[in-house]
Design a protein around this motif. Structure first.
Motif, short mmCIF file in Angstrom:
data_model
loop_
_atom_site.label_atom_id
_atom_site.label_comp_id
_atom_site.label_asym_id
_atom_site.label_seq_id
_atom_site.Cartn_x
_atom_site.Cartn_y
_atom_site.Cartn_z
N ILE A 275 -6.83 -4.24 -7.39
CA ILE A 275 -7.48 -5.31 -6.63
C ILE A 275 -6.38 -6.21 -6.08
O ILE A 275 -5.48 -6.61 -6.83
N LEU A 276 -6.45 -6.54 -4.79
CA LEU A 276 -5.57 -7.56 -4.21
C LEU A 276 -6.38 -8.83 -4.05
O LEU A 276 -7.36 -8.86 -3.31
N LEU A 277 -5.95 -9.85 -4.75
CA LEU A 277 -6.66 -11.13 -4.75
C LEU A 277 -5.78 -12.16 -4.05
O LEU A 277 -4.56 -12.15 -4.24
N GLY A 278 -6.37 -13.02 -3.25
CA GLY A 278 -5.57 -14.06 -2.61
C GLY A 278 -6.36 -14.72 -1.49
O GLY A 278 -7.33 -14.17 -0.98
N ALA A 279 -5.89 -15.90 -1.10
CA ALA A 279 -6.56 -16.70 -0.07
C ALA A 279 -6.57 -15.94 1.26
O ALA A 279 -5.79 -15.01 1.46
N PRO A 280 -7.41 -16.37 2.19
CA PRO A 280 -7.35 -15.82 3.54
C PRO A 280 -5.94 -16.02 4.08
O PRO A 280 -5.36 -17.09 3.92
N GLY A 281 -5.37 -14.97 4.66
CA GLY A 281 -4.04 -15.09 5.23
C GLY A 281 -2.90 -14.98 4.23
O GLY A 281 -1.73 -15.09 4.59
N ALA A 282 -3.20 -14.69 2.97
CA ALA A 282 -2.14 -14.59 1.96
C ALA A 282 -1.28 -13.35 2.20
O ALA A 282 -0.15 -13.29 1.73
N GLY A 283 -1.84 -12.36 2.91
CA GLY A 283 -1.08 -11.13 3.17
C GLY A 283 -1.66 -9.92 2.47
O GLY A 283 -0.98 -8.91 2.29
N LYS A 284 -2.93 -9.99 2.08
CA LYS A 284 -3.56 -8.86 1.39
C LYS A 284 -3.55 -7.61 2.27
O LYS A 284 -3.12 -6.54 1.83
N GLY A 285 -4.02 -7.75 3.49
CA GLY A 285 -4.09 -6.60 4.39
C GLY A 285 -2.70 -6.06 4.70
O GLY A 285 -2.49 -4.84 4.76
N THR A 286 -1.73 -6.96 4.86
CA THR A 286 -0.36 -6.55 5.18
C THR A 286 0.22 -5.73 4.03
O THR A 286 0.77 -4.64 4.24
N GLN A 287 0.11 -6.22 2.82
CA GLN A 287 0.67 -5.49 1.66
C GLN A 287 -0.14 -4.23 1.36
O GLN A 287 0.42 -3.22 0.91
N ALA A 288 -1.46 -4.28 1.62
CA ALA A 288 -2.31 -3.10 1.39
C ALA A 288 -1.79 -1.91 2.19
O ALA A 288 -1.83 -0.78 1.73
N GLY A 289 -1.30 -2.19 3.39
CA GLY A 289 -0.78 -1.12 4.24
C GLY A 289 0.35 -0.34 3.56
O GLY A 289 0.42 0.88 3.65
N PHE A 290 1.21 -1.05 2.85
CA PHE A 290 2.33 -0.38 2.15
C PHE A 290 1.83 0.34 0.89
O PHE A 290 2.23 1.46 0.60
#
Ligand code: AP5
Ligand code: ZN
Length: 207
Positions: A4-19
């Motif tokens: 699970i990636l948890l974090g505020a909007p704009g924290a970078g969840k989608g960016t790190q999910a890509g890697f």
């Protein structure tokens, strides 16, 4: 690997999910991307969700839980999955626990609110893939174009400053409680408890 990636909007969840999804070869389950696809397709769900998303609110737990449970039945989830932006409320987290959906790691990406508005105003996305860029911090190779397909990048409708502020307050009021929820579960040492890691999200993307 089940994360699970948890974090505020704009924290970078989608960016790190890509890697992460490439490294572990697991599907990224982004409820936000799923809702945006429904909006684009003009389905009844999309029509209902659009207004809520544009206002920065949360779509109802029942709808989201149903979407994710259906998604988990697909074959590509058999060897792992990465939740991005889900769960977002205690009922969503409880629903996964009750259904026996296994989680190995909860990764919290921590970014102060002050940094978020600038990140959102410069964000550009490739709608078909969900790939995310930033005009200053993570620019595409060709301005306004996706690195892989060359297609046009767009700005998300909910990235207006007022909506971002609303989404941040919704995060603090309804989602941040999951920090304690998963920390407690991790500390319980019970069978099946996930490991919890808090990660500073303020460094460069590759860091
Ligand atoms: P969702 O799509 O999940 O949005 P969110 O949680 O608000 O998160 P974002 O996608 O805005 O941010 P992110 O953390 O992925 O950051 P990103 O990597 O893009 O949800 C949208 C809406 O759908 C919700 O408001 C709600 O209405 C609904 N919804 C979704 N899930 C739901 C659920 N479970 N229940 C109910 N409703 C739900 O990065 C942001 C920017 O910063 C980018 O430009 C990026 O390039 C840049 N950046 C990233 N990392 C760095 C870095 N280290 N340094 C500098 N810039 C960086
Ligand atoms: Zn995202």
């Amino acid at each position: 690997m089940r994360l699970i990636l948890l974090g505020a909007p704009g924290a970078g969840k989608g960016t790190q999910a890509g890697f992460i999804k490439d490294k572990y070869n697991i599907p990224q389950i982004s409820t936000g991307d799923m809702l945006r696809a429904a909006v684009k397709a003009g389905t009844p769900l999309g029509i209902a969700a659009k207004k809520i998303m544009d206002e920065g609110g949360l779509v109802s737990d029942d709808i989201i839980i149903g979407l994710v449970k259906d998604r988990l039945k697909e074959g590509d989830c058999a060897h792992g999955y990465l939740f991005d932006g889900f769960p977002r409320t205690i009922p969503q987290a409880d629903a996964m626990k009750d259904a026996g959906v296994a989680i190995d790691y909860v990764l919290e990406i921590d970014v102060p609110d002050e940094a978020i508005v600038e990140r959102m105003s410069g964000r550009r996305v490739h709608p078909a893939s969900g790939r995310t860029y930033h005009v200053k911090f993570n620019p595409p190779k060709a301005e306004g174009r996706d690195d892989i397909t060359g297609e046009e990048l767009i700005q998300r409708d909910d990235d207006k400053e007022e909506t971002v502020k609303k989404r941040l307050s919704v995060y603090h009021n309804q989602t941040e409680v999951l920090v304690g929820y998963y920390n407690q579960w991790a500390a319980s040492g019970k069978p099946g408890a996930p490991k919890y890691r808090k990660i500073a999200g303020v460094g460069p993307v590759d860091q």
